[in-house]
Write a protein that holds these residues in place. Structure first.
Motif, PDB file in Angstrom:
ATOM      1  N   UNK A 465       5.793  -2.809  -1.135  1.00  0.00           N
ATOM      2  CA  UNK A 465       5.822  -4.246  -0.846  1.00  0.00           C
ATOM      3  C   UNK A 465       6.539  -4.467   0.484  1.00  0.00           C
ATOM      4  N   UNK A 466       5.912  -5.274   1.327  1.00  0.00           N
ATOM      5  CA  UNK A 466       6.449  -5.564   2.654  1.00  0.00           C
ATOM      6  C   UNK A 466       6.614  -7.064   2.812  1.00  0.00           C
ATOM      7  N   UNK A 467       7.781  -7.483   3.326  1.00  0.00           N
ATOM      8  CA  UNK A 467       8.013  -8.882   3.662  1.00  0.00           C
ATOM      9  C   UNK A 467       7.417  -9.125   5.050  1.00  0.00           C
ATOM     10  N   UNK A 468       6.275  -9.784   5.091  1.00  0.00           N
ATOM     11  CA  UNK A 468       5.526  -9.988   6.334  1.00  0.00           C
ATOM     12  C   UNK A 468       6.125 -11.179   7.073  1.00  0.00           C
ATOM     13  N   UNK A 469       6.927 -10.897   8.099  1.00  0.00           N
ATOM     14  CA  UNK A 469       7.696 -11.936   8.772  1.00  0.00           C
ATOM     15  C   UNK A 469       6.916 -12.541   9.932  1.00  0.00           C
ATOM     16  N   UNK A 470       7.373 -13.697  10.367  1.00  0.00           N
ATOM     17  CA  UNK A 470       6.739 -14.384  11.486  1.00  0.00           C
ATOM     18  C   UNK A 470       6.807 -13.523  12.739  1.00  0.00           C
ATOM     19  N   UNK A 471       5.680 -13.462  13.466  1.00  0.00           N
ATOM     20  CA  UNK A 471       5.604 -12.684  14.701  1.00  0.00           C
ATOM     21  C   UNK A 471       5.323 -11.207  14.484  1.00  0.00           C
ATOM     22  N   UNK A 472       5.290 -10.755  13.211  1.00  0.00           N
ATOM     23  CA  UNK A 472       5.040  -9.342  12.940  1.00  0.00           C
ATOM     24  C   UNK A 472       3.540  -9.069  12.797  1.00  0.00           C
ATOM     25  N   UNK A 473       3.184  -7.780  12.960  1.00  0.00           N
ATOM     26  CA  UNK A 473       1.796  -7.382  12.819  1.00  0.00           C
ATOM     27  C   UNK A 473       1.667  -6.145  11.962  1.00  0.00           C
ATOM     28  N   UNK A 474       0.456  -5.935  11.436  1.00  0.00           N
ATOM     29  CA  UNK A 474       0.140  -4.747  10.639  1.00  0.00           C
ATOM     30  C   UNK A 474      -1.166  -4.148  11.155  1.00  0.00           C
ATOM     31  N   UNK A 475      -1.173  -2.819  11.271  1.00  0.00           N
ATOM     32  CA  UNK A 475      -2.398  -2.109  11.652  1.00  0.00           C
ATOM     33  C   UNK A 475      -2.775  -1.156  10.526  1.00  0.00           C
ATOM     34  N   UNK A 476      -3.987  -1.305  10.016  1.00  0.00           N
ATOM     35  CA  UNK A 476      -4.541  -0.393   9.021  1.00  0.00           C
ATOM     36  C   UNK A 476      -5.692   0.350   9.689  1.00  0.00           C
ATOM     37  N   UNK A 477      -5.667   1.683   9.663  1.00  0.00           N
ATOM     38  CA  UNK A 477      -6.691   2.450  10.375  1.00  0.00           C
ATOM     39  C   UNK A 477      -7.100   3.690   9.604  1.00  0.00           C
ATOM     40  N   UNK A 478      -8.382   4.060   9.742  1.00  0.00           N
ATOM     41  CA  UNK A 478      -8.831   5.349   9.225  1.00  0.00           C
ATOM     42  C   UNK A 478      -8.399   6.435  10.213  1.00  0.00           C
ATOM     43  N   UNK A 479      -8.650   7.692   9.875  1.00  0.00           N
ATOM     44  CA  UNK A 479      -8.114   8.777  10.698  1.00  0.00           C
ATOM     45  C   UNK A 479      -8.952   9.063  11.946  1.00  0.00           C
ATOM     46  N   UNK A 480     -10.144   8.446  12.074  1.00  0.00           N
ATOM     47  CA  UNK A 480     -11.017   8.757  13.209  1.00  0.00           C
ATOM     48  C   UNK A 480     -10.386   8.458  14.548  1.00  0.00           C
TER      49      UNK A 480
END
Length: 682
Positions: A465-480
């Motif tokens: 669980x992550x507290x997604x704060x203002x101004x933050x970003x998340x990157x989800x990527x496959x291994x390619x």
């Protein structure tokens, strides 16, 4: 009287001295004899060649000093001096004559012997001039050996070869040529300079063979220097079999440019093989078309199930990118907005065949079925429960053991802004980008889904669980993306994190453009060895105030909007004039170069004020341009004033006025970012 005699003797001695000097200056051996064939004179070269000194040789019979034999038979050769004295004519030695020296060595020589007569024609003797031809004889042998070797090589070549002179007469052939000619009822005797190949071609053409005319014309062009090489393929069928040949004509050498060599290579085996290959190729092409039709259907199916548009979520900006390595990819991603949640997931299937696309669709339908039949409104949306549901359905099917499905699922609670995620087999977990620009990977892992893996409850998957704060970003990527290798160099996590850090203030779609640009710079193409899929989520900073306008492509209207924008910015930034100068440059570019002054095309302006920055977005309806080459250049106001105005000149100046400047991939929408110096007047 005595004085006259002394003078005469002195004169004779002078003549003798001059004669001896002259003889010594001659490079050949010289021996003079009297009419009885006795030696009267010889020079030093003759001494060296015979092995006899002058003192011992003078007065001796010529046969004693000059012993001659045949090089091969060793039979005695008639002495040319005696022969010349006998017939009173110039005599030449027979070929392959050797001199036996005093030390019994043999020296190959060549000579010329002439009789000596006085004014009345009386025979007085003979003079022999001879020289050592050992080097010449060796060279001739070597040349003969080379010639024999070249003829052997010529005869060993599997092509029919003939050498033609400048008129087309055959002057040399190899065994293969003669054998072919003999087997086809040709005359093989008296080849040299008697058969004109050009005339043979002409006769063949007169008998209806069109290729013969082509051959003759090609040979002539090479002989005349109009072409360096002539080459073509022709048929030469016999009554019992089909035959094809490849003909090639080249100049003989630079020394003999008008003489040419013709090669005729039997390519019958190749042509028959080509016919078989052509037949098989037609069958394969038909099969390939059928396969392509199936792949096209698979590709269309795969595309249809990818999101056609990104969800509109208040306070969250989203970007995604997908580039398959092959026509039908093994990656899949999706967004689902449901009951206060944003569900996002990535799937990576082993292989990129139609089966991989179908398996992606299976997983998509499993998730949809879970949301329809298992999830209850008001409950927590658990990624772990989704994974468990997928595994149960997967094991009910008969999928091969070598199929592996890697899934990364995250559920963002849009109220609490908690991001709950689970990893089933993804090599790289999500990356978190903080508001200050720090980038790090989140810790989570688990096994992929496969029939080859035995699953026991409770499943070994842990929700994070992550507290997604203002101004933050998340990157989800496959291994390619991360696992791309070029020249044994890996793209890697560090490089990707550096791109995210350098561009963390940008909106997700521009961050995605930056990642793509950096990957293309690394790999040379946006297509990698594996599918490239990534998703970027960013929680927006609260907008304190915003300004929006849409106006026609008019400079006059632009100035009006600029005044309004200035009034809007003044409360939030002290140096509002600088911001508006930048707006003027970009907006003018959009009107002049983007929309080409077409008043039917509009320019859109959007300005947002947050606690941290002021963001201005300007978009035109033009075709865009290569902004990357302009934005990285430094701005020199004196230099820029001297050149004609072009699109990009303003960009270089804006790059000095704003903290961040970035265009969309097309190049018709620009983002200008200026950080606020203080929070006053907010």
């Amino acid at each position: 009287m005595q004085n006259d005699k002394d003078t005469y003797i002195s004169s004779l001695e002078n003549i003798k001295e001059k004669l001896e000097i002259t003889l010594e200056g001659i490079g050949d051996g010289v021996i003079a004899t009297d009419a009885e064939a006795k030696i009267t004179l010889m020079n030093s070269v003759a001494e060296d060649l015979t092995g006899w000194s002058k003192e011992k040789a003078i007065g001796k019979e010529i046969d004693e000093v000059l012993r001659l034999v045949h090089e091969e038979t060793k039979e005695e050769v008639v002495n040319p001096v005696k022969k010349a004295l006998e017939i009173e004519q110039i005599v030449k030695l027979p070929k392959k004559t050797n001199l036996i020296t005093k030390s019994a060595c043999e020296v190959p020589i060549d000579d010329s012997t002439s009789p000596i007569k006085d004014k009345e024609g009386n025979l007085k003797g003979a003079i022999l001039i001879f020289r050592d031809i050992s080097a010449e004889r060796r060279l001739k042998k070597e040349l003969n050996k080379s010639k024999d070797f070249l003829i052997t090589v010529l005869n060993s070549i599997a092509a029919n070869i003939a050498v033609l002179d400048e008129k087309g007469y055959i002057i040399q052939t190899n065994n293969k040529w003669r054998e072919f000619h003999r087997n086809n009822d040709g005359q093989i005797s008296n080849w040299n300079n008697e058969i004109n190949y050009l005339e043979v071609c002409q006769k063949s053409y007169n008998n209806g063979t069109e290729d013969a005319k082509v051959a003759a014309e090609g040979i002539k062009k090479v002989i005349q220097g109009e072409e360096e090489i002539f080459e073509f393929e022709y048929s030469c069928h016999s009554p019992t079999e089909k035959r094809w040949f490849n003909m090639k004509v080249t100049p003989l050498t630079e020394e003999y440019p008008t003489k040419v060599v013709t090669f005729h290579i039997d390519i019958t085996f190749r042509r028959l093989a080509e016919e078989k290959v052509k037949e098989k190729s037609q069958k394969l092409e038909k099969a390939n078309q059928q396969i392509n039709q199936v792949l096209d259907k698979g590709m269309e199916i795969h595309k249809q199930f990818l999101p056609k548009e990104l969800p509109d979520v208040e306070g969250i900006s989203i970007a995604s990118y997908y580039e398959p390595a092959e026509r039908v990819g093994g990656d899949f991603y999706n967004f689902i907005k449901l009951d206060g949640y944003l569900l996002v997931y990535l799937v990576d299937i082993t292989g990129h065949s139609l089966d991989g696309a179908i398996l992606n669709i299976f997983i998509r339908e499993c998730i949809n079925n879970f949301l329809l039949f298992e999830y209850r409104k008001g409950r927590n949306l658990s990624p772990k429960n989704i994974i468990q549901f997928i595994i149960e359905r997967y094991n009910e099917e008969d999928f091969p053991d070598d199929y592996f499905a890697c899934i990364l699922i995250g559920a963002l609670d849009l109220t609490s802004m908690e991001f709950t995620f689970i990893n089933a087999g993804f090599q790289f977990p999500p990356m978190r980008i903080t508001e200050s620009g720090k980038v790090f990977s989140l810790s989570c892992g688990g096994m992929p889904i496969s029939s080859a893996i035995s699953y026991e409850l409770p499943l070994g998957y842990t929700e994070e669980v992550l507290d997604f704060k203002e101004g933050e970003g998340l990157l989800l990527t496959s291994d390619g993306l991360i696992e791309e290798y070029v020249h044994n160099k890996r793209y890697g996590e560090e490089r990707l994190q550096a791109v995210l850090k350098d561009n963390h203030r940008l909106p997700p779609d521009l961050i995605a453009d930056k990642i793509k640009g950096d990957f293309k710079e690394f790999a040379g193409s946006l297509t990698g060895h594996d599918d490239i899929t990534f998703v970027i989520l960013k929680r927006d900073l609260p907008i304190i105030d915003e300004f929006k306008r849409k106006f026609k492509s008019s400079i006059e209207v632009m100035y009006q909007v600029q005044e309004e924008l200035t009034e809007f910015i003044i409360p939030y930034y002290e140096e509002s004039t600088l911001i508006c100068i930048g707006f003027q440059e970009i907006a003018a570019n959009a009107i002049e170069h983007g929309n080409k002054m077409d008043e039917n095309k509009a320019v859109e302006i959007k300005a947002e004020v947050t606690e941290k920055y002021i963001k201005i977005i300007i978009k035109d309806e033009g075709e865009g341009f290569d902004w990357q080459s302009k934005v990285n250049q430094s701005f020199n106001i004196e230099k820029e004033a001297q050149i004609e105005k072009e699109r990009g000149r303003g960009i270089k100046m804006i790059n000095e006025l704003y903290d961040e400047i970035c265009y969309n991939e097309r190049g018709n929408e620009v983002y200008l970012l200026k950080f606020r110096k203080s929070k006053t007047n907010c």
